[in-house]
Motif scaffolding. Sequence first.
Motif, PDB file in Angstrom:
ATOM      1  N   VAL A  84       0.846  -1.202   0.000  1.00  0.00           N
ATOM      2  CA  VAL A  84       0.000   0.000   0.000  1.00  0.00           C
ATOM      3  C   VAL A  84       0.875   1.244   0.000  1.00  0.00           C
ATOM      4  CG1 VAL A  84      -1.985  -1.073   1.158  1.00  0.00           C
ATOM      5  CG2 VAL A  84      -0.145  -0.041   2.516  1.00  0.00           C
ATOM      6  N   SER A  85       0.252   2.359  -0.336  1.00  0.00           N
ATOM      7  CA  SER A  85       0.931   3.655  -0.359  1.00  0.00           C
ATOM      8  C   SER A  85       0.409   4.528   0.778  1.00  0.00           C
ATOM      9  CB  SER A  85       0.674   4.350  -1.704  1.00  0.00           C
ATOM     10  OG  SER A  85       1.056   5.712  -1.654  1.00  0.00           O
ATOM     11  N   LEU A  86       1.272   5.414   1.271  1.00  0.00           N
ATOM     12  CA  LEU A  86       0.849   6.413   2.266  1.00  0.00           C
ATOM     13  C   LEU A  86       0.705   7.791   1.636  1.00  0.00           C
ATOM     14  CD1 LEU A  86       3.018   5.394   5.367  1.00  0.00           C
ATOM     15  CD2 LEU A  86       0.619   4.853   4.921  1.00  0.00           C
ATOM     16  N   GLY A  87       0.754   7.869   0.319  1.00  0.00           N
ATOM     17  CA  GLY A  87       0.628   9.148  -0.360  1.00  0.00           C
ATOM     18  C   GLY A  87       1.716   9.340  -1.401  1.00  0.00           C
ATOM     19  N   LYS A  88       1.701  10.474  -2.045  1.00  0.00           N
ATOM     20  CA  LYS A  88       2.609  10.729  -3.172  1.00  0.00           C
ATOM     21  C   LYS A  88       3.987  11.212  -2.747  1.00  0.00           C
ATOM     22  CE  LYS A  88      -1.213  11.837  -6.301  1.00  0.00           C
ATOM     23  NZ  LYS A  88      -1.809  12.857  -7.208  1.00  0.00           N
ATOM     24  N   ARG A  89       4.136  11.583  -1.493  1.00  0.00           N
ATOM     25  CA  ARG A  89       5.422  12.094  -1.037  1.00  0.00           C
ATOM     26  C   ARG A  89       6.236  11.012  -0.352  1.00  0.00           C
ATOM     27  NH1 ARG A  89       1.506  14.863  -1.279  1.00  0.00           N
ATOM     28  NH2 ARG A  89       0.592  13.878   0.563  1.00  0.00           N
ATOM     29  N   ILE A  90       7.543  11.176  -0.336  1.00  0.00           N
ATOM     30  CA  ILE A  90       8.427  10.246   0.347  1.00  0.00           C
ATOM     31  C   ILE A  90       8.537  10.679   1.806  1.00  0.00           C
ATOM     32  CG2 ILE A  90      10.715   9.202   0.420  1.00  0.00           C
ATOM     33  CD1 ILE A  90       9.102   8.514  -2.068  1.00  0.00           C
ATOM     34  N   LEU A  91       8.093   9.835   2.713  1.00  0.00           N
ATOM     35  CA  LEU A  91       8.067  10.175   4.134  1.00  0.00           C
ATOM     36  C   LEU A  91       9.308   9.645   4.836  1.00  0.00           C
ATOM     37  CD1 LEU A  91       4.341   9.261   4.903  1.00  0.00           C
ATOM     38  CD2 LEU A  91       5.276  11.510   4.300  1.00  0.00           C
ATOM     39  N   ARG A  92       9.728  10.349   5.872  1.00  0.00           N
ATOM     40  CA  ARG A  92      10.813   9.861   6.704  1.00  0.00           C
ATOM     41  C   ARG A  92      10.357   8.621   7.459  1.00  0.00           C
ATOM     42  NH1 ARG A  92      11.771  13.405  10.867  1.00  0.00           N
ATOM     43  NH2 ARG A  92      13.816  12.479  11.249  1.00  0.00           N
ATOM     44  N   ALA A  93      11.344   7.800   7.841  1.00  0.00           N
ATOM     45  CA  ALA A  93      11.026   6.540   8.516  1.00  0.00           C
ATOM     46  C   ALA A  93      10.287   6.761   9.823  1.00  0.00           C
ATOM     47  CB  ALA A  93      12.308   5.750   8.759  1.00  0.00           C
ATOM     48  N   VAL A  94      10.496   7.914  10.468  1.00  0.00           N
ATOM     49  CA  VAL A  94       9.809   8.182  11.739  1.00  0.00           C
ATOM     50  C   VAL A  94       8.455   8.857  11.519  1.00  0.00           C
ATOM     51  CG1 VAL A  94      11.917   8.280  13.094  1.00  0.00           C
ATOM     52  CG2 VAL A  94      11.073  10.364  12.014  1.00  0.00           C
ATOM     53  N   THR A  95       8.226   9.391  10.312  1.00  0.00           N
ATOM     54  CA  THR A  95       6.956  10.033   9.998  1.00  0.00           C
ATOM     55  C   THR A  95       5.924   9.022   9.515  1.00  0.00           C
ATOM     56  OG1 THR A  95       8.167  12.025   9.331  1.00  0.00           O
ATOM     57  CG2 THR A  95       5.864  11.892   8.678  1.00  0.00           C
ATOM     58  N   ALA A  96       6.369   8.040   8.735  1.00  0.00           N
ATOM     59  CA  ALA A  96       5.451   7.082   8.120  1.00  0.00           C
ATOM     60  C   ALA A  96       4.571   6.336   9.132  1.00  0.00           C
ATOM     61  CB  ALA A  96       6.249   6.095   7.266  1.00  0.00           C
ATOM     62  N   PRO A  97       5.111   5.853  10.267  1.00  0.00           N
ATOM     63  CA  PRO A  97       4.226   5.164  11.225  1.00  0.00           C
ATOM     64  C   PRO A  97       3.120   6.061  11.755  1.00  0.00           C
ATOM     65  CG  PRO A  97       6.530   4.706  11.713  1.00  0.00           C
ATOM     66  CD  PRO A  97       6.520   5.802  10.699  1.00  0.00           C
ATOM     67  N   ILE A  98       3.438   7.328  11.973  1.00  0.00           N
ATOM     68  CA  ILE A  98       2.439   8.264  12.490  1.00  0.00           C
ATOM     69  C   ILE A  98       1.336   8.486  11.454  1.00  0.00           C
ATOM     70  CG2 ILE A  98       2.076  10.622  13.327  1.00  0.00           C
ATOM     71  CD1 ILE A  98       5.023  10.565  14.245  1.00  0.00           C
ATOM     72  N   VAL A  99       1.727   8.623  10.182  1.00  0.00           N
ATOM     73  CA  VAL A  99       0.740   8.800   9.116  1.00  0.00           C
ATOM     74  C   VAL A  99      -0.149   7.566   9.002  1.00  0.00           C
ATOM     75  CG1 VAL A  99       0.452   9.083   6.624  1.00  0.00           C
ATOM     76  CG2 VAL A  99       2.182  10.419   7.835  1.00  0.00           C
ATOM     77  N   ALA A 100       0.456   6.386   9.037  1.00  0.00           N
ATOM     78  CA  ALA A 100      -0.316   5.149   8.917  1.00  0.00           C
ATOM     79  C   ALA A 100      -1.331   5.019  10.050  1.00  0.00           C
ATOM     80  CB  ALA A 100       0.630   3.945   8.901  1.00  0.00           C
ATOM     81  N   LEU A 101      -0.891   5.258  11.285  1.00  0.00           N
ATOM     82  CA  LEU A 101      -1.809   5.163  12.431  1.00  0.00           C
ATOM     83  C   LEU A 101      -2.892   6.232  12.362  1.00  0.00           C
ATOM     84  CD1 LEU A 101      -1.748   3.207  14.947  1.00  0.00           C
ATOM     85  CD2 LEU A 101       0.282   3.148  13.525  1.00  0.00           C
ATOM     86  N   SER A 102      -2.543   7.420  11.902  1.00  0.00           N
ATOM     87  CA  SER A 102      -3.524   8.498  11.794  1.00  0.00           C
ATOM     88  C   SER A 102      -4.610   8.163  10.771  1.00  0.00           C
ATOM     89  CB  SER A 102      -2.827   9.810  11.403  1.00  0.00           C
ATOM     90  OG  SER A 102      -1.902  10.206  12.387  1.00  0.00           O
ATOM     91  N   LEU A 103      -4.222   7.549   9.668  1.00  0.00           N
ATOM     92  CA  LEU A 103      -5.188   7.163   8.650  1.00  0.00           C
ATOM     93  C   LEU A 103      -6.178   6.142   9.194  1.00  0.00           C
ATOM     94  CD1 LEU A 103      -2.788   6.881   5.585  1.00  0.00           C
ATOM     95  CD2 LEU A 103      -4.681   8.506   5.826  1.00  0.00           C
ATOM     96  N   ILE A 104      -5.670   5.159   9.919  1.00  0.00           N
ATOM     97  CA  ILE A 104      -6.564   4.134  10.482  1.00  0.00           C
ATOM     98  C   ILE A 104      -7.477   4.733  11.539  1.00  0.00           C
ATOM     99  CG2 ILE A 104      -6.629   1.950  11.754  1.00  0.00           C
ATOM    100  CD1 ILE A 104      -3.996   1.223  10.433  1.00  0.00           C
ATOM    101  N   THR A 105      -6.918   5.617  12.366  1.00  0.00           N
ATOM    102  CA  THR A 105      -7.736   6.289  13.380  1.00  0.00           C
ATOM    103  C   THR A 105      -8.863   7.078  12.720  1.00  0.00           C
ATOM    104  OG1 THR A 105      -5.851   6.471  14.886  1.00  0.00           O
ATOM    105  CG2 THR A 105      -7.690   7.966  15.269  1.00  0.00           C
ATOM    106  N   ALA A 106      -8.537   7.766  11.608  1.00  0.00           N
ATOM    107  CA  ALA A 106      -9.555   8.546  10.913  1.00  0.00           C
ATOM    108  C   ALA A 106     -10.677   7.653  10.381  1.00  0.00           C
ATOM    109  CB  ALA A 106      -8.917   9.331   9.768  1.00  0.00           C
ATOM    110  N   VAL A 107     -10.333   6.481   9.882  1.00  0.00           N
ATOM    111  CA  VAL A 107     -11.340   5.571   9.338  1.00  0.00           C
ATOM    112  C   VAL A 107     -12.278   5.051  10.413  1.00  0.00           C
ATOM    113  CG1 VAL A 107     -11.669   3.297   8.276  1.00  0.00           C
ATOM    114  CG2 VAL A 107      -9.968   4.878   7.337  1.00  0.00           C
ATOM    115  N   TYR A 108     -11.715   4.715  11.581  1.00  0.00           N
ATOM    116  CA  TYR A 108     -12.517   4.034  12.590  1.00  0.00           C
ATOM    117  C   TYR A 108     -13.078   4.943  13.680  1.00  0.00           C
ATOM    118  CZ  TYR A 108     -11.148  -0.371  10.530  1.00  0.00           C
ATOM    119  OH  TYR A 108     -10.989  -1.414   9.642  1.00  0.00           O
ATOM    120  N   GLU A 109     -12.637   6.174  13.733  1.00  0.00           N
ATOM    121  CA  GLU A 109     -13.137   7.053  14.807  1.00  0.00           C
ATOM    122  C   GLU A 109     -13.912   8.261  14.289  1.00  0.00           C
ATOM    123  OE1 GLU A 109     -10.343   6.309  18.677  1.00  0.00           O
ATOM    124  OE2 GLU A 109      -9.838   8.035  17.424  1.00  0.00           O
ATOM    125  N   VAL A 110     -13.825   8.556  12.998  1.00  0.00           N
ATOM    126  CA  VAL A 110     -14.519   9.738  12.474  1.00  0.00           C
ATOM    127  C   VAL A 110     -15.843   9.295  11.869  1.00  0.00           C
ATOM    128  CG1 VAL A 110     -14.437  11.588  10.774  1.00  0.00           C
ATOM    129  CG2 VAL A 110     -12.372  10.961  12.047  1.00  0.00           C
TER     130      VAL A 110
END
Length: 237
Positions: A211-237
């Motif tokens: 899977v992709s996290l978007g069109k930009r190249i994310l830092r290794a420490v940024t990508a986990p936060i983005v992934a968790l935020s996306l899942i949180t948005a799906v299940y809590e919003v």
Amino acid sequence: MAQLQRITIASSQLQQEQIILTSEQQHYLCRVLRLREGDRFIAMDGMGKWWLAQLTGAQAKILEMLCVETELPVAITLIVALPKGNAFDEVVRNCTELGVANIAPIVSDRTLLHPSSQKLERWRRIAKESAEQSERAIVPAILEPVTFSCAVASTTATHRYICEARGNYPHLKTAIDGVPTKSQIAIAIGPEGGWTETEIENALHARFQPVSLGKRILRAVTAPIVALSLITAVYEV
């Protein structure tokens, strides 16, 4: 209850309607937080239970069990390659706040960090403190570091994804749409420099979906936060 301080206790500290406080917990409650005899606080076991407690010297009296609903309706295991330096501290801290259930640090082909046992204990302490701060019902498990091939082969999650920065892959948010609650989700995040071809092949063999996290190249420490935020948005919003 939001104004009350929280501490994590071991189940062995519970004796009938009392909590036997450790010397470190007594110091923290009395010297750091400046609680006094009779003051109340929240005790949590890190496995889903909270209690309202009252300080009584070296012990605390349990006043009532509390109902807390702060957990995501899916259990997320983050399989993440260890970044360089102390950056993994922030990964643990931020992903705990965002609701991760398990963090599996892995040594990939391009991993620069080979952690010591002291590092593992530090990460577990950070997870505990972050869970207390963010009012989690559970403290995420920080697993022993293993190789990536071992991690993907032993995964039992029903839904498995590997984040790949380059390639025409579906977005993570699209991929998890329709995944029912109560599911177990595993997400693999690569190191600086990305996954090797062999690692991608191993993941595909273990039924991981790229899977992709978007069109930009994310830092290794940024990508986990983005992934968790996306899942949180799906299940809590």
